[in-house]
Motif scaffolding. Structure first.
Motif, PDB file in Angstrom:
ATOM      1  N   THR A 182       0.806  -1.155   0.201  1.00 40.50           N
ATOM      2  CA  THR A 182       0.101  -0.022  -0.178  1.00 40.50           C
ATOM      3  C   THR A 182       0.680   1.292   0.098  1.00 40.50           C
ATOM      4  OG1 THR A 182      -1.355  -1.261   1.450  1.00 40.50           O
ATOM      5  CG2 THR A 182      -1.748   1.011   1.160  1.00 40.50           C
ATOM      6  N   VAL A 183       1.984   1.100   0.770  1.00 40.48           N
ATOM      7  CA  VAL A 183       2.808   2.597   0.816  1.00 40.48           C
ATOM      8  C   VAL A 183       3.479   2.545  -0.191  1.00 40.48           C
ATOM      9  CG1 VAL A 183       5.141   3.206   1.845  1.00 40.48           C
ATOM     10  CG2 VAL A 183       3.434   2.392   3.281  1.00 40.48           C
ATOM     11  N   GLY A 184       3.772   1.666  -1.146  1.00 41.20           N
ATOM     12  CA  GLY A 184       4.224   1.664  -2.484  1.00 41.20           C
ATOM     13  C   GLY A 184       3.626   2.341  -3.540  1.00 41.20           C
ATOM     14  N   VAL A 185       2.132   1.798  -3.580  1.00 46.51           N
ATOM     15  CA  VAL A 185       1.182   2.526  -4.193  1.00 46.51           C
ATOM     16  C   VAL A 185       1.095   3.903  -3.872  1.00 46.51           C
ATOM     17  CG1 VAL A 185      -1.432   2.547  -4.882  1.00 46.51           C
ATOM     18  CG2 VAL A 185      -0.170   0.215  -4.671  1.00 46.51           C
ATOM     19  N   SER A 186       0.889   4.282  -2.511  1.00 51.59           N
ATOM     20  CA  SER A 186       0.715   5.617  -2.152  1.00 51.59           C
ATOM     21  C   SER A 186       1.814   6.488  -2.622  1.00 51.59           C
ATOM     22  CB  SER A 186       0.302   5.842  -0.701  1.00 51.59           C
ATOM     23  OG  SER A 186      -0.651   4.792  -0.438  1.00 51.59           O
ATOM     24  N   VAL A 187       3.184   6.040  -2.296  1.00 46.58           N
ATOM     25  CA  VAL A 187       4.266   6.777  -2.701  1.00 46.58           C
ATOM     26  C   VAL A 187       4.158   7.275  -4.159  1.00 46.58           C
ATOM     27  CG1 VAL A 187       6.653   6.679  -3.117  1.00 46.58           C
ATOM     28  CG2 VAL A 187       5.734   6.109  -0.861  1.00 46.58           C
ATOM     29  N   TRP A 188       3.704   6.168  -4.961  1.00 41.10           N
ATOM     30  CA  TRP A 188       3.763   6.604  -6.369  1.00 41.10           C
ATOM     31  C   TRP A 188       2.706   7.630  -6.771  1.00 41.10           C
ATOM     32  CZ3 TRP A 188       0.454   6.470 -10.595  1.00 41.10           C
ATOM     33  CH2 TRP A 188       1.093   6.402 -11.914  1.00 41.10           C
ATOM     34  N   LEU A 189       1.550   7.668  -5.955  1.00 41.21           N
ATOM     35  CA  LEU A 189       0.439   8.829  -6.035  1.00 41.21           C
ATOM     36  C   LEU A 189       0.922  10.075  -5.522  1.00 41.21           C
ATOM     37  CD1 LEU A 189      -2.643   6.952  -4.813  1.00 41.21           C
ATOM     38  CD2 LEU A 189      -2.281   7.884  -7.209  1.00 41.21           C
ATOM     39  N   PHE A 190       1.601  10.077  -4.367  1.00 39.19           N
ATOM     40  CA  PHE A 190       2.582  11.260  -3.916  1.00 39.19           C
ATOM     41  C   PHE A 190       3.474  11.749  -4.906  1.00 39.19           C
ATOM     42  CE2 PHE A 190       1.752   9.369   0.806  1.00 39.19           C
ATOM     43  CZ  PHE A 190       0.327   9.797   0.461  1.00 39.19           C
ATOM     44  N   LEU A 191       4.027  10.773  -5.430  1.00 42.88           N
ATOM     45  CA  LEU A 191       5.318  11.485  -6.186  1.00 42.88           C
ATOM     46  C   LEU A 191       4.664  12.053  -7.566  1.00 42.88           C
ATOM     47  CD1 LEU A 191       8.094   8.840  -6.050  1.00 42.88           C
ATOM     48  CD2 LEU A 191       8.153  11.247  -5.523  1.00 42.88           C
ATOM     49  N   SER A 192       3.746  11.414  -8.188  1.00 41.57           N
ATOM     50  CA  SER A 192       3.398  11.623  -9.452  1.00 41.57           C
ATOM     51  C   SER A 192       2.537  12.952  -9.307  1.00 41.57           C
ATOM     52  CB  SER A 192       2.620  10.475 -10.130  1.00 41.57           C
ATOM     53  OG  SER A 192       1.352  10.320  -9.495  1.00 41.57           O
ATOM     54  N   GLY A 193       1.934  13.050  -8.421  1.00 41.32           N
ATOM     55  CA  GLY A 193       1.083  14.423  -7.862  1.00 41.32           C
ATOM     56  C   GLY A 193       2.075  15.572  -7.479  1.00 41.32           C
ATOM     57  N   GLY A 194       2.927  15.256  -6.622  1.00 45.00           N
ATOM     58  CA  GLY A 194       3.672  16.239  -5.893  1.00 45.00           C
ATOM     59  C   GLY A 194       4.885  16.635  -6.643  1.00 45.00           C
ATOM     60  N   MET A 195       5.510  15.957  -7.656  1.00 45.44           N
ATOM     61  CA  MET A 195       6.652  16.328  -8.373  1.00 45.44           C
ATOM     62  C   MET A 195       6.061  17.103  -9.476  1.00 45.44           C
ATOM     63  SD  MET A 195       9.288  13.171  -8.561  1.00 45.44           S
ATOM     64  CE  MET A 195      10.393  13.881  -9.721  1.00 45.44           C
ATOM     65  N   ILE A 196       5.031  16.835 -10.106  1.00 41.83           N
ATOM     66  CA  ILE A 196       4.422  17.911 -11.105  1.00 41.83           C
ATOM     67  C   ILE A 196       4.349  19.242 -10.430  1.00 41.83           C
ATOM     68  CG2 ILE A 196       2.715  18.218 -12.889  1.00 41.83           C
ATOM     69  CD1 ILE A 196       3.637  15.584 -13.604  1.00 41.83           C
ATOM     70  N   GLN A 197       3.469  19.208  -9.148  1.00 48.15           N
ATOM     71  CA  GLN A 197       3.290  20.524  -8.366  1.00 48.15           C
ATOM     72  C   GLN A 197       4.570  21.196  -8.204  1.00 48.15           C
ATOM     73  OE1 GLN A 197       0.291  21.612  -7.445  1.00 48.15           O
ATOM     74  NE2 GLN A 197       0.927  23.277  -6.138  1.00 48.15           N
ATOM     75  N   SER A 198       5.481  20.576  -8.085  1.00 50.28           N
ATOM     76  CA  SER A 198       6.571  21.166  -7.544  1.00 50.28           C
ATOM     77  C   SER A 198       7.398  21.684  -8.792  1.00 50.28           C
ATOM     78  CB  SER A 198       7.763  20.689  -6.685  1.00 50.28           C
ATOM     79  OG  SER A 198       8.181  19.399  -7.167  1.00 50.28           O
ATOM     80  N   ALA A 199       7.239  21.162 -10.235  1.00 53.65           N
ATOM     81  CA  ALA A 199       7.722  21.604 -11.183  1.00 53.65           C
ATOM     82  C   ALA A 199       7.031  23.054 -11.457  1.00 53.65           C
ATOM     83  CB  ALA A 199       7.565  20.719 -12.325  1.00 53.65           C
ATOM     84  N   TYR A 200       5.752  23.207 -11.411  1.00 51.13           N
ATOM     85  CA  TYR A 200       4.989  24.469 -11.503  1.00 51.13           C
ATOM     86  C   TYR A 200       5.695  25.577 -10.632  1.00 51.13           C
ATOM     87  CZ  TYR A 200       1.574  21.771 -14.534  1.00 51.13           C
ATOM     88  OH  TYR A 200       1.023  21.239 -15.387  1.00 51.13           O
ATOM     89  N   ASP A 201       5.597  25.133  -9.285  1.00 54.41           N
ATOM     90  CA  ASP A 201       6.229  25.886  -8.353  1.00 54.41           C
ATOM     91  C   ASP A 201       7.650  26.513  -8.641  1.00 54.41           C
ATOM     92  OD1 ASP A 201       3.767  25.870  -6.879  1.00 54.41           O
ATOM     93  OD2 ASP A 201       4.946  24.258  -5.435  1.00 54.41           O
ATOM     94  N   LYS A 202       8.414  25.623  -9.193  1.00 52.54           N
ATOM     95  CA  LYS A 202       9.742  26.137  -9.348  1.00 52.54           C
ATOM     96  C   LYS A 202       9.706  27.107 -10.651  1.00 52.54           C
ATOM     97  CE  LYS A 202      12.025  21.587  -8.524  1.00 52.54           C
ATOM     98  NZ  LYS A 202      12.561  20.419  -9.131  1.00 52.54           N
TER      99      LYS A 202
END
Lengths: 106, 334
Positions: free
Chosen positions: B242-262
């Motif tokens: 479950t942690v694996g799936v969630s981390v994947w969700l967090f990463l795919s959402g969060g990294m895009i968000q921080s790309a926009y923020d950058k």
């Protein structure tokens, strides 16, 4: 596209020319520049405002607030007598500049 | 139309409200409004008109001298804190970030799968799942299989991380320097970030929900059937998956968000945050290396794979705590 460095020295002459016959306001001048240059040159808003400001503080332009028929209140700019003299000087300068540069164009 | 005034407000937001500045803002706003109305009258759509007006606005640094704000522009540019990014570069960066998020997510999932396999196989070897397999020499084979899988999967993950590192290396400058965008493209990114917000929220809520469910299942069965080790080990494996799936969700959402923020210099990438972020980054790599060493040492010395995983959630939470403290310390210093 014309580089802004090249035309910078001639923004004054462009604006003074367009105010020669009657006062005008910001966008009106901007549109006339684009139209008269057949879309080859559009003056950025900040360039235009910066020029108005400089020309006014040098005494070449005078600004007043006016209302268009049935329209909004706008800041109008009008040429002063010093402005006309300045235009003549810039014009003479350009004629010489053009002649010089033309010597190096094949 | 509002977009134009928002843009103008943004451009003037950091300037002192002197008479000259207010006059300049009014005049520029008037010209932009006139141009917008004219373009609309000529049949342009709202978007087209806004785009053209903003792209023909120019640059406030041209007015720096007239407005008596030249010091501000000098201090910003002379220290070379900015990097200009074109629309094409920005799009390539976002595309690379999406791919990197997928690769890192896959890598982390692979590591977790490896941990699951070592937990499962060492449980199996100890006869947790079937009494007939209890004790005895040949069961070491199962541990060997589990360990083998762990190493293969970790090697695969390391390969993915290194590959991602190489492809994203040239964008590292976006982390350190403030980004300067073409005004029209900035507007597009602002809209993209706005559209991404609900996606991010949904991904985070699903991820957190999944982890909470798995933790709850583990806790409840830990209380109800303390002795059923087979069930507990299986639930630990489910939790890790479950942690694996969630981390994947967090990463795919969060990294895009921080790309926009950058690109927009927002969120964690404002001028002040960028300063403290580099402190956190200097910390992060030795910290996580230490965690890996402790995890492996503990696991191999005690052979207690079914318990040693607990080090990951603990160090994850501690890391969050430490970065918060560093951020707070850096911002209070300023």
């Amino acid at each position: 596209m014309i580089s802004s460095d090249v035309i910078r020295g001639y923004t004054d002459i462009i604006i003074l020319y367009l105010l020669m016959d009657e006062p005008g306001y910001g966008y009106e001048i901007s549109r006339k520049i684009t139209d008269r240059s057949q879309g080859l040159y559009t003056m950025k808003e900040t360039t235009l405002y910066s020029a108005f400001n400089r020309l006014e503080s040098n005494g070449y332009l005078r600004s007043f607030s006016g209302t268009e028929t049935g329209g909004k209140t706008r800041t109008y700019y009008e040429l002063t007598p010093q402005g006309r003299i300045h235009y003549q000087l810039k014009k003479d300068e350009w004629i010489v500049t053009k002649k010089v540069v033309d010597q190096f164009i094949k | 139309m509002d977009a134009i005034f928002n843009y103008l407000d943004n451009m003037f937001a950091h300037l002192p409200k002197t008479e000259e500045v207010v006059r300049a803002k009014n005049e520029l706003g008037q010209m932009m409004e006139d141009k917008y109305n004219q373009l609309r009258a000529e049949g342009c759509s709202d978007n087209e008109a806004v785009g053209q007006v903003i792209s023909e606005f120019g640059n406030l640094s041209e007015l720096a001298e007239e407005l008596g704000i030249s010091n501000q522009y000098q201090s910003a540019s002379s220290e070379d804190k900015f990097v200009s990014v074109t629309a094409a570069e920005g799009e390539a960066f976002i595309e690379k970030t999406k791919k990197a998020a997928n690769k890192i997510g896959t890598g982390i999932a692979a590591i977790l799968l490896g941990v699951i396999s070592i937990i499962f196989f060492s449980g199996y070897a100890e006869g947790t799942f079937s009494p007939t397999l209890g004790g005895g020499e040949p069961n070491k084979i199962y541990i060997a299989v589990g360990l083998g899988l762990l190493f293969i999967l970790v090697a695969f993950a390391v390969y993915l991380f290194v590959m991602t590192g190489i492809t994203t290396e040239k964008y590292e400058i976006f982390e350190k320097k403030m980004v300067k965008l073409d005004p029209h493209y900035k507007l597009i990114i602002q809209e993209a970030k706005e559209n991404h917000r609900p996606v991010l929220t949904r991904k985070i809520s699903i991820g957190v929900g999944l982890i909470l469910l798995a933790v709850a299942a583990l806790a409840v069965s830990g209380i109800l059937s303390e002795d059923n080790e087979a069930l507990l080990i299986s639930l630990v494996c489910v939790l890790l998956a479950t942690v694996g799936v969630s981390v994947w969700l967090f990463l795919s959402g969060g990294m895009i968000q921080s790309a926009y923020d950058k690109l927009l210099n927002e969120g964690d990438y404002t001028l002040e945050r960028r300063k403290s972020e580099s402190v956190v980054q200097r910390w992060a790599s030795p910290y996580w290396s230490l965690v890996v060493v402790v995890y492996l040492a503990w696991s191999f010395i005690t052979a207690d794979w079914s318990k040693s995983w607990i080090i990951w959630p603990i160090s994850g939470v501690s890391f969050g705590l430490i970065s918060t403290i560093i951020h707070a310390a850096t911002s209070s210093k300023q």
